[in-house]
Write a protein that holds these residues in place. Structure first.
Motif, mmCIF file in Angstrom:
data_model
loop_
_atom_site.group_PDB
_atom_site.id
_atom_site.type_symbol
_atom_site.label_atom_id
_atom_site.label_comp_id
_atom_site.label_asym_id
_atom_site.label_seq_id
_atom_site.Cartn_x
_atom_site.Cartn_y
_atom_site.Cartn_z
ATOM 1 N N ASP A 1 81.216 24.945 15.326
ATOM 2 C CA ASP A 1 81.439 26.215 15.030
ATOM 3 C C ASP A 1 80.466 26.692 13.996
ATOM 4 O O ASP A 1 80.108 26.173 13.004
ATOM 5 N N GLU A 2 79.912 27.860 14.388
ATOM 6 C CA GLU A 2 78.548 28.566 13.481
ATOM 7 C C GLU A 2 79.078 28.941 12.265
ATOM 8 O O GLU A 2 78.329 29.045 11.511
ATOM 9 N N ARG B 1 72.302 28.779 12.116
ATOM 10 C CA ARG B 1 73.310 29.519 12.935
ATOM 11 C C ARG B 1 71.893 30.340 13.903
ATOM 12 O O ARG B 1 72.039 30.569 15.088
ATOM 13 N N GLU B 2 70.838 30.515 13.432
ATOM 14 C CA GLU B 2 69.690 30.924 13.992
ATOM 15 C C GLU B 2 69.120 30.311 15.065
ATOM 16 O O GLU B 2 68.715 30.342 16.066
ATOM 17 N N GLN C 1 68.956 30.252 18.980
ATOM 18 C CA GLN C 1 67.974 30.021 19.982
ATOM 19 C C GLN C 1 67.913 29.010 21.023
ATOM 20 O O GLN C 1 67.407 28.941 21.993
ATOM 21 N N LEU C 2 68.535 27.820 20.394
ATOM 22 C CA LEU C 2 68.917 26.635 21.366
ATOM 23 C C LEU C 2 69.629 27.112 22.710
ATOM 24 O O LEU C 2 69.421 26.801 23.699
ATOM 25 N N VAL C 3 70.892 28.029 22.385
ATOM 26 C CA VAL C 3 71.710 28.338 23.261
ATOM 27 C C VAL C 3 70.913 29.211 24.361
ATOM 28 O O VAL C 3 70.795 28.913 25.593
ATOM 29 N N SER C 4 70.029 30.288 24.001
ATOM 30 C CA SER C 4 69.323 30.935 24.580
ATOM 31 C C SER C 4 68.164 30.205 25.670
ATOM 32 O O SER C 4 68.000 30.506 26.579
#
Length: 101
Positions: free
Chosen positions: A24-25, A33-34, A38-41
């Protein structure tokens, strides 16, 4: 945002004992969180294996699913051994390092 990593299959896999790794962020620092964002994108943008393409299965191979829940809905990313794309692998490693079962 919340990410859940599900790992199925492999040697000694017991479905009843398998639980996802949850990240959970809210539990992360601003920098983490950043990095998660970036990893999700990157994982979302990475081309998936073409559907219908012949994929050689691996005995006792694992399948991986990442459920990403954000304000705009849920996205499911998936892959299987031996075809784990680099961005997916990086996201999976991040979730494993910082998530909880």
């Amino acid at each position: 945002m919340q990410a859940e990593l599900f790992i199925d299959g492999g040697v000694g896999f017991f479905p009843g004992l398998a639980r996802p790794i949850v990240l959970d962020e809210k539990d992360l620092s601003a920098e983490e969180r950043e990095q998660l964002s970036q990893l999700v994108s990157a994982a979302r943008a990475e081309p998936a294996v073409a559907k219908g393409a012949a994929i050689k299965t691996v005995p006792d191979g694992r399948t991986y699913r990442i459920h990403i829940t954000a304000e705009n809905g849920t996205t499911v990313l998936s892959c299987a051994d031996p075809s784990v794309p680099p961005a997916f692998a990086a996201l999976m490693a991040f979730i494993r390092q910082r998530g909880n079962r």
